[in-house]
Design a protein around this motif. Structure first.
Motif, PDB file in Angstrom:
ATOM      1  N   GLN A 137      41.575  55.983 -28.032  1.00  0.00           N
ATOM      2  CA  GLN A 137      41.242  56.800 -27.190  1.00  0.00           C
ATOM      3  C   GLN A 137      42.061  56.496 -25.671  1.00  0.00           C
ATOM      4  O   GLN A 137      42.053  57.236 -24.722  1.00  0.00           O
ATOM      5  CB  GLN A 137      39.885  56.691 -26.689  1.00  0.00           C
ATOM      6  CG  GLN A 137      38.612  57.163 -27.837  1.00  0.00           C
ATOM      7  CD  GLN A 137      38.745  58.593 -28.135  1.00  0.00           C
ATOM      8  OE1 GLN A 137      38.828  59.403 -27.289  1.00  0.00           O
ATOM      9  NE2 GLN A 137      38.569  59.000 -29.273  1.00  0.00           N
ATOM     10  N   ALA A 138      43.130  55.870 -25.890  1.00  0.00           N
ATOM     11  CA  ALA A 138      43.917  55.454 -24.809  1.00  0.00           C
ATOM     12  C   ALA A 138      44.488  56.697 -23.963  1.00  0.00           C
ATOM     13  O   ALA A 138      44.611  57.045 -22.657  1.00  0.00           O
ATOM     14  CB  ALA A 138      44.854  54.670 -25.020  1.00  0.00           C
ATOM     15  N   ASP A 139      45.185  57.755 -24.742  1.00  0.00           N
ATOM     16  CA  ASP A 139      45.823  58.698 -24.025  1.00  0.00           C
ATOM     17  C   ASP A 139      44.736  59.596 -23.381  1.00  0.00           C
ATOM     18  O   ASP A 139      44.903  60.236 -22.155  1.00  0.00           O
ATOM     19  CB  ASP A 139      46.707  59.441 -25.121  1.00  0.00           C
ATOM     20  CG  ASP A 139      47.840  58.742 -25.628  1.00  0.00           C
ATOM     21  OD1 ASP A 139      48.141  57.896 -24.712  1.00  0.00           O
ATOM     22  OD2 ASP A 139      48.513  58.806 -26.536  1.00  0.00           O
ATOM     23  N   GLU A 140      43.685  59.976 -24.163  1.00  0.00           N
ATOM     24  CA  GLU A 140      42.479  60.542 -23.617  1.00  0.00           C
ATOM     25  C   GLU A 140      41.829  60.172 -22.158  1.00  0.00           C
ATOM     26  O   GLU A 140      41.771  60.848 -21.286  1.00  0.00           O
ATOM     27  CB  GLU A 140      41.485  61.011 -24.258  1.00  0.00           C
ATOM     28  CG  GLU A 140      42.062  61.916 -25.908  1.00  0.00           C
ATOM     29  CD  GLU A 140      42.620  61.207 -26.909  1.00  0.00           C
ATOM     30  OE1 GLU A 140      43.057  59.640 -26.815  1.00  0.00           O
ATOM     31  OE2 GLU A 140      42.941  61.893 -27.916  1.00  0.00           O
ATOM     32  N   LEU A 141      41.960  58.729 -22.198  1.00  0.00           N
ATOM     33  CA  LEU A 141      41.403  58.080 -21.169  1.00  0.00           C
ATOM     34  C   LEU A 141      42.377  58.340 -20.152  1.00  0.00           C
ATOM     35  O   LEU A 141      41.884  58.655 -18.634  1.00  0.00           O
ATOM     36  CB  LEU A 141      40.875  56.625 -21.359  1.00  0.00           C
ATOM     37  CG  LEU A 141      39.752  56.175 -22.265  1.00  0.00           C
ATOM     38  CD1 LEU A 141      39.943  54.785 -22.570  1.00  0.00           C
ATOM     39  CD2 LEU A 141      38.809  56.684 -21.736  1.00  0.00           C
ATOM     40  N   VAL A 142      43.453  58.295 -20.189  1.00  0.00           N
ATOM     41  CA  VAL A 142      44.531  58.464 -19.121  1.00  0.00           C
ATOM     42  C   VAL A 142      44.358  59.913 -18.653  1.00  0.00           C
ATOM     43  O   VAL A 142      44.501  60.187 -17.457  1.00  0.00           O
ATOM     44  CB  VAL A 142      45.861  58.073 -19.448  1.00  0.00           C
ATOM     45  CG1 VAL A 142      47.018  58.541 -18.570  1.00  0.00           C
ATOM     46  CG2 VAL A 142      46.015  56.476 -19.805  1.00  0.00           C
ATOM     47  N   ALA A 143      44.244  60.748 -19.768  1.00  0.00           N
ATOM     48  CA  ALA A 143      44.079  62.386 -19.175  1.00  0.00           C
ATOM     49  C   ALA A 143      42.924  62.550 -18.280  1.00  0.00           C
ATOM     50  O   ALA A 143      42.829  63.330 -17.498  1.00  0.00           O
ATOM     51  CB  ALA A 143      44.207  63.175 -20.432  1.00  0.00           C
ATOM     52  N   SER A 144      41.609  61.832 -18.466  1.00  0.00           N
ATOM     53  CA  SER A 144      40.775  62.062 -17.881  1.00  0.00           C
ATOM     54  C   SER A 144      40.472  61.444 -16.636  1.00  0.00           C
ATOM     55  O   SER A 144      39.574  61.698 -15.766  1.00  0.00           O
ATOM     56  CB  SER A 144      39.624  61.504 -18.596  1.00  0.00           C
ATOM     57  OG  SER A 144      39.625  60.128 -18.504  1.00  0.00           O
ATOM     58  N   GLY A 145      41.794  60.644 -16.160  1.00  0.00           N
ATOM     59  CA  GLY A 145      41.801  60.177 -14.901  1.00  0.00           C
ATOM     60  C   GLY A 145      41.596  58.628 -14.759  1.00  0.00           C
ATOM     61  O   GLY A 145      41.897  58.090 -13.836  1.00  0.00           O
ATOM     62  N   VAL A 146      41.706  57.799 -15.920  1.00  0.00           N
ATOM     63  CA  VAL A 146      41.543  56.550 -15.948  1.00  0.00           C
ATOM     64  C   VAL A 146      42.821  56.039 -15.639  1.00  0.00           C
ATOM     65  O   VAL A 146      43.948  56.459 -16.246  1.00  0.00           O
ATOM     66  CB  VAL A 146      41.186  55.791 -17.317  1.00  0.00           C
ATOM     67  CG1 VAL A 146      41.162  54.243 -17.309  1.00  0.00           C
ATOM     68  CG2 VAL A 146      39.737  56.400 -17.493  1.00  0.00           C
ATOM     69  N   PRO A 147      43.154  55.026 -14.635  1.00  0.00           N
ATOM     70  CA  PRO A 147      44.484  54.670 -14.191  1.00  0.00           C
ATOM     71  C   PRO A 147      45.439  54.124 -15.304  1.00  0.00           C
ATOM     72  O   PRO A 147      44.884  53.210 -16.294  1.00  0.00           O
ATOM     73  CB  PRO A 147      44.712  53.650 -13.038  1.00  0.00           C
ATOM     74  CG  PRO A 147      42.976  53.910 -12.626  1.00  0.00           C
ATOM     75  CD  PRO A 147      42.391  54.403 -13.831  1.00  0.00           C
ATOM     76  N   ASP A 148      46.554  54.409 -15.486  1.00  0.00           N
ATOM     77  CA  ASP A 148      47.646  54.034 -16.648  1.00  0.00           C
ATOM     78  C   ASP A 148      48.197  52.839 -16.252  1.00  0.00           C
ATOM     79  O   ASP A 148      49.095  52.690 -15.255  1.00  0.00           O
ATOM     80  CB  ASP A 148      48.670  55.150 -16.815  1.00  0.00           C
ATOM     81  CG  ASP A 148      49.290  54.701 -18.054  1.00  0.00           C
ATOM     82  OD1 ASP A 148      49.331  53.543 -18.766  1.00  0.00           O
ATOM     83  OD2 ASP A 148      49.987  55.825 -18.527  1.00  0.00           O
ATOM     84  N   HIS A 149      47.868  51.538 -16.394  1.00  0.00           N
ATOM     85  CA  HIS A 149      48.533  50.148 -16.424  1.00  0.00           C
ATOM     86  C   HIS A 149      49.280  49.847 -17.731  1.00  0.00           C
ATOM     87  O   HIS A 149      49.167  48.500 -17.588  1.00  0.00           O
ATOM     88  CB  HIS A 149      47.590  49.329 -15.579  1.00  0.00           C
ATOM     89  CG  HIS A 149      47.143  49.533 -14.474  1.00  0.00           C
ATOM     90  ND1 HIS A 149      46.370  48.693 -13.469  1.00  0.00           N
ATOM     91  CD2 HIS A 149      47.401  50.591 -13.522  1.00  0.00           C
ATOM     92  CE1 HIS A 149      46.160  49.316 -12.242  1.00  0.00           C
ATOM     93  NE2 HIS A 149      46.672  50.461 -12.268  1.00  0.00           N
ATOM     94  N   ARG A 150      49.522  50.462 -18.612  1.00  0.00           N
ATOM     95  CA  ARG A 150      50.110  49.908 -19.776  1.00  0.00           C
ATOM     96  C   ARG A 150      51.644  49.368 -19.369  1.00  0.00           C
ATOM     97  O   ARG A 150      52.281  49.621 -18.409  1.00  0.00           O
ATOM     98  CB  ARG A 150      50.405  51.329 -20.705  1.00  0.00           C
ATOM     99  CG  ARG A 150      49.095  51.557 -21.234  1.00  0.00           C
ATOM    100  CD  ARG A 150      49.246  52.803 -22.252  1.00  0.00           C
ATOM    101  NE  ARG A 150      49.367  53.933 -21.616  1.00  0.00           N
ATOM    102  CZ  ARG A 150      49.063  55.238 -22.029  1.00  0.00           C
ATOM    103  NH1 ARG A 150      49.045  55.415 -23.321  1.00  0.00           N
ATOM    104  NH2 ARG A 150      49.278  56.453 -21.454  1.00  0.00           N
ATOM    105  N   PRO A 151      51.760  48.348 -20.257  1.00  0.00           N
ATOM    106  CA  PRO A 151      53.046  47.554 -19.958  1.00  0.00           C
ATOM    107  C   PRO A 151      54.152  48.517 -19.711  1.00  0.00           C
ATOM    108  O   PRO A 151      55.139  48.218 -19.068  1.00  0.00           O
ATOM    109  CB  PRO A 151      53.106  46.651 -21.107  1.00  0.00           C
ATOM    110  CG  PRO A 151      51.815  46.425 -21.869  1.00  0.00           C
ATOM    111  CD  PRO A 151      51.193  47.551 -21.536  1.00  0.00           C
ATOM    112  N   GLU A 152      54.322  49.591 -20.543  1.00  0.00           N
ATOM    113  CA  GLU A 152      55.518  50.456 -20.300  1.00  0.00           C
ATOM    114  C   GLU A 152      55.521  51.236 -19.016  1.00  0.00           C
ATOM    115  O   GLU A 152      56.828  51.459 -18.628  1.00  0.00           O
ATOM    116  CB  GLU A 152      55.379  51.755 -21.377  1.00  0.00           C
ATOM    117  CG  GLU A 152      55.537  51.012 -22.644  1.00  0.00           C
ATOM    118  CD  GLU A 152      54.052  50.659 -23.455  1.00  0.00           C
ATOM    119  OE1 GLU A 152      53.792  50.417 -24.621  1.00  0.00           O
ATOM    120  OE2 GLU A 152      52.994  50.319 -22.499  1.00  0.00           O
ATOM    121  N   VAL A 153      54.681  51.096 -18.228  1.00  0.00           N
ATOM    122  CA  VAL A 153      54.588  51.725 -16.833  1.00  0.00           C
ATOM    123  C   VAL A 153      54.428  50.692 -15.659  1.00  0.00           C
ATOM    124  O   VAL A 153      54.572  51.054 -14.735  1.00  0.00           O
ATOM    125  CB  VAL A 153      53.753  53.064 -16.835  1.00  0.00           C
ATOM    126  CG1 VAL A 153      53.951  53.977 -17.669  1.00  0.00           C
ATOM    127  CG2 VAL A 153      52.323  52.605 -16.597  1.00  0.00           C
TER     128      VAL A 153
END
Length: 335
Positions: A137-153
């Motif tokens: 659900q990672a992408d959906e969580l980011v789309a819902s407003g959960v901050p994106d702290h994945r290593p790529e960013v």
């Protein structure tokens, strides 16, 4: 997606009336009623009411705009892993409100009576299972407003944070001094390279609590449940270990090479051993821990995205956590 355009006035009579009306309405739907005055606790990032009811206390929480994603997140986690979190009585994602049942005793309370690290050894696998269940659900969580702290960013977020000199209190008594600031600037290429290496392991990003200590875990008869998700992000799962192992180490006055810390780390990592070998997991954990202070600094900056005067009491946490980038790991690498 959660959207709170400006800081709510929690002290205002109109706001309190609206919030209390919402709480009463949700409790009525749940077949409960309020039996006494609410007990408030206010921090810059949230307001919490303990609400006595005829079915025991419940907890109303209103997040500020920097942590408002928590309401939608806990609702989603309750659907995905209901055995790992409290199921909310109600949530209002648009306003960042949630109403939760009482979770009982915290792990901190249990450890106060029985300071045995095996309690953590039992609690960590359940949290790892929650992360694994949420990874898809990672992408959906980011789309819902959960901050994106994945290593790529994360490296780009590090640079953006360094550009925010006001939040870093650059030159102020409790902020970054110019020497530390220049040192952090010089660290950017190395930090970006470590982010790249961590991403290359291919361990899927998922929800990462980012403040998982013993007072954010319930230890009840139905098992361990994890709460207070306002600092959470979508990130490399192993970043959790920074705060968790650090809090355990300081609470129990353990050395970085204490076998108990390594045992707890391994208990957590066990959930991934069917997919990755031990060496890969240890290397990834070491990297995630050393990258983690940037995530913690970012979460504090979001939490303090408010005009509340009390924010000044906590403002040093933003530069403080960032300067921890050069601190020793809470556990000796590869031990």
């Amino acid at each position: 997606m959660t959207t709170i355009e400006r800081a709510p006035d929690w002290s205002g009579e109109q706001w309190r009336t609206q919030a209390r009306s919402w709480v009463d309405e949700q409790l009525t739907r749940a077949g409960r009623r309020v039996t006494g005055p609410v007990e408030p606790r206010v921090r810059p990032w949230s307001l919490v009411w303990r609400v006595p009811t005829d079915g025991g206390p419940v907890w109303f929480k209103a997040n500020n705009r920097g942590t408002a994603h928590e309401a939608a997140l806990i609702a989603r986690l309750a659907r995905l892993t209901p055995e790992r979190v409290l199921t909310p009585i109600a949530v209002d994602p648009e306003r960042g409100w949630s109403l939760l049942p009482d979770g009982g005793e915290s792990l901190r309370g249990l450890l106060g009576r029985d300071p045995d690290l095996t309690h953590w050894e039992r609690a960590l696998p359940g949290y790892a299972a929650l992360q694994l269940a949420t990874a898809a659900q990672a992408d959906e969580l980011v789309a819902s407003g959960v901050p994106d702290h994945r290593p790529e960013v994360l490296a780009d977020l590090f640079v953006e944070l360094l550009d925010d000199r006001a939040s870093l209190l650059l030159g102020a008594e409790e902020g970054l001094d110019p020497e530390m600031y220049d040192r952090l600037r010089a660290e950017v290429p190395s930090y970006a390279e470590r982010c790249r290496r961590l991403a290359e392991f291919g361990i899927p990003a998922t929800v990462q609590h980012d403040d998982l200590h013993d007072d954010n875990v319930f230890a009840g008869p139905d098992g361990y449940r994890y709460f207070d998700w306002g600092d959470a992000s979508v990130a490399h799962p192993f970043g959790t270990l920074l705060v968790t192992l650090r809090s355990i180490r300081y609470a129990d006055e353990l050395a970085v090479d204490d076998a108990g810390l390594a045992r707890l780390r391994d208990a957590y990592l066990e959930a991934w051993t069917d997919r990755y070998d031990r060496r890969t997991l240890l290397e990834a954990a070491d990297l995630a821990i050393t990258l983690g202070p940037v995530s913690r600094s970012l979460s504090w900056r979001r939490a303090l995205d408010t005009t509340e005067e009390s924010r000044s009491e906590y403002a040093a946490a933003v530069p403080g956590w960032l300067s921890e980038l050069f601190a020793a790991s809470p556990i000796r690498p590869n031990s």
